[in-house]
Write an enzyme that holds these catalytic residues in place. Structure first.
Site, PDB file in Angstrom:
ATOM      1  N   PRO A   1       6.303  -3.906 -10.575  1.00 12.24           N
ATOM      2  CA  PRO A   1       7.305  -4.939 -10.299  1.00 12.24           C
ATOM      3  C   PRO A   1       7.827  -4.806  -8.879  1.00 12.24           C
ATOM      4  O   PRO A   1       7.563  -3.826  -8.177  1.00 12.24           O
ATOM      5  CB  PRO A   1       8.407  -4.609 -11.314  1.00 12.24           C
ATOM      6  CG  PRO A   1       8.314  -3.116 -11.475  1.00 12.24           C
ATOM      7  CD  PRO A   1       6.845  -2.798 -11.385  1.00 12.24           C
ATOM      8  N   HIS A   2       8.585  -5.808  -8.457  1.00 13.73           N
ATOM      9  CA  HIS A   2       9.279  -5.695  -7.172  1.00 13.73           C
ATOM     10  C   HIS A   2      10.470  -4.756  -7.341  1.00 13.73           C
ATOM     11  O   HIS A   2      11.282  -4.911  -8.245  1.00 13.73           O
ATOM     12  CB  HIS A   2       9.774  -7.068  -6.709  1.00 13.73           C
ATOM     13  CG  HIS A   2      10.640  -7.005  -5.499  1.00 13.73           C
ATOM     14  ND1 HIS A   2      10.140  -6.733  -4.243  1.00 13.73           N
ATOM     15  CD2 HIS A   2      11.997  -7.154  -5.355  1.00 13.73           C
ATOM     16  CE1 HIS A   2      11.130  -6.726  -3.371  1.00 13.73           C
ATOM     17  NE2 HIS A   2      12.260  -6.974  -4.019  1.00 13.73           N
TER      18      HIS A   2
ATOM     19  N   GLU B   1      -4.082   6.641   2.878  1.00 14.30           N
ATOM     20  CA  GLU B   1      -3.636   5.252   3.023  1.00 14.30           C
ATOM     21  C   GLU B   1      -4.190   4.671   4.316  1.00 14.30           C
ATOM     22  O   GLU B   1      -3.992   5.230   5.392  1.00 14.30           O
ATOM     23  CB  GLU B   1      -2.106   5.168   3.035  1.00 14.30           C
ATOM     24  CG  GLU B   1      -1.610   3.732   3.159  1.00 14.30           C
ATOM     25  CD  GLU B   1      -0.101   3.613   3.246  1.00 14.30           C
ATOM     26  OE1 GLU B   1       0.378   2.483   3.526  1.00 14.30           O
ATOM     27  OE2 GLU B   1       0.593   4.621   3.058  1.00 14.30           O
TER      28      GLU B   1
ATOM     29  N   LYS C   1       0.814  -1.220   0.000  1.00 16.47           N
ATOM     30  CA  LYS C   1       0.000   0.000   0.000  1.00 16.47           C
ATOM     31  C   LYS C   1       0.846   1.268   0.000  1.00 16.47           C
ATOM     32  O   LYS C   1       0.501   2.248  -0.669  1.00 16.47           O
ATOM     33  CB  LYS C   1      -0.923   0.033   1.226  1.00 16.47           C
ATOM     34  CG  LYS C   1      -1.973  -1.027   1.294  1.00 16.47           C
ATOM     35  CD  LYS C   1      -2.969  -0.744   2.406  1.00 16.47           C
ATOM     36  CE  LYS C   1      -2.347  -0.483   3.761  1.00 16.47           C
ATOM     37  NZ  LYS C   1      -1.540  -1.622   4.276  1.00 16.47           N
TER      38      LYS C   1
ATOM     39  N   LYS D   1      -2.245   9.479   6.238  1.00 15.00           N
ATOM     40  CA  LYS D   1      -2.479   8.163   6.835  1.00 15.00           C
ATOM     41  C   LYS D   1      -3.139   8.426   8.181  1.00 15.00           C
ATOM     42  O   LYS D   1      -2.461   8.758   9.162  1.00 15.00           O
ATOM     43  CB  LYS D   1      -1.182   7.379   7.007  1.00 15.00           C
ATOM     44  CG  LYS D   1      -1.430   5.996   7.612  1.00 15.00           C
ATOM     45  CD  LYS D   1      -0.408   4.980   7.178  1.00 15.00           C
ATOM     46  CE  LYS D   1      -0.825   3.583   7.644  1.00 15.00           C
ATOM     47  NZ  LYS D   1       0.018   2.523   7.102  1.00 15.00           N
TER      48      LYS D   1
END
Length: 219
Positions: free
Chosen positions: A187-188, A103, A19, A36
């Site tokens: 992607p990572h 978030e 996230k 957040k």
């Protein structure tokens, strides 16, 4: 909602699905403010500090948490460990007319207190959701259950962002059974940077895709 000033909630299908990476991507891509509301676990300063440092944001774009707890556990329990209770009246949306990325802490069914689930708060806010999920094994069950829970409560979903190695079938299956579009597949990242996020935003044409989806979403 005016797509010039999108206000979106980034929520995950569970913990550690990416996230904060997606929130960073959207904050940078939309030139948005970041909030957040509830932070559990502040060993490294928390996600607000991490995102603001990563993107080199001015302080006014990083809104202060409504609640911040030491323990890296579910928000309701983290609050109880400090003899507190999360009060939804303290979670009122900021009154701003600019892009905002919110978030959440954990997944949809995380308790905020002993009477309130996070998904109940999402319903109260009335903003559309970007659902973040892992790309690989196990994502089908978790993601489809999350979509079903949101649909049952008529909470609008803009689309999915998948994190991890590209999967040959999962995106197609999730779109087919969930009826929710894929916004992006990330992607990572071995070492996350603002530059890499900017490259993915442009390469996947996420800004244009997002505006189209916002315009086509009813809420």
């Amino acid at each position: 909602m005016n797509p010039t000033y999108p206000q979106l909630i980034i929520c995950g299908t569970g913990t550690d699905v990416g996230k904060t990476v997606v929130s960073s991507l959207f904050v940078q891509g939309l030139n948005a403010m970041y909030w957040k509301p509830i932070q559990s676990g502040i060993e490294d300063g928390g996600d607000t500090s991490s995102i603001c440092k990563l993107l080199n944001l001015p302080k006014e774009r990083c809104l202060k948490e409504a609640y911040k707890f030491n323990a890296a556990v579910s928000p309701h329990w983290a609050a109880e460990k400090e003899n507190q209770t999360i009060d939804p009246r303290q979670l009122t949306l900021p009154s701003i007319t600019s892009p905002l990325i919110i978030e959440t802490a954990g997944g949809l069914m995380v308790p905020l207190n002993r009477q309130l689930l996070q998904i109940d708060q999402l319903k109260s806010w009335g903003l559309p959701i970007v659902l973040v999920a892992k790309s690989g094994l196990g994502t089908l069950n978790h993601t489809l259950l999350s979509i079903e829970a949101l649909n049952k409560r008529r909470i609008p979903i803009i689309g999915l962002v998948l994190n991890g190695s590209l999967h040959q079938d999962n995106p197609k299956t999730l779109k087919g059974f969930g009826g929710v579009p894929i916004i992006a597949e990330l992607p990572h990242f071995n070492k996350l940077s603002a530059h890499l996020l900017s490259e993915e935003w442009e390469k996947q044409n996420i800004g244009v895709r997002l505006e189209q989806l916002i315009n086509n979403t009813s809420y």
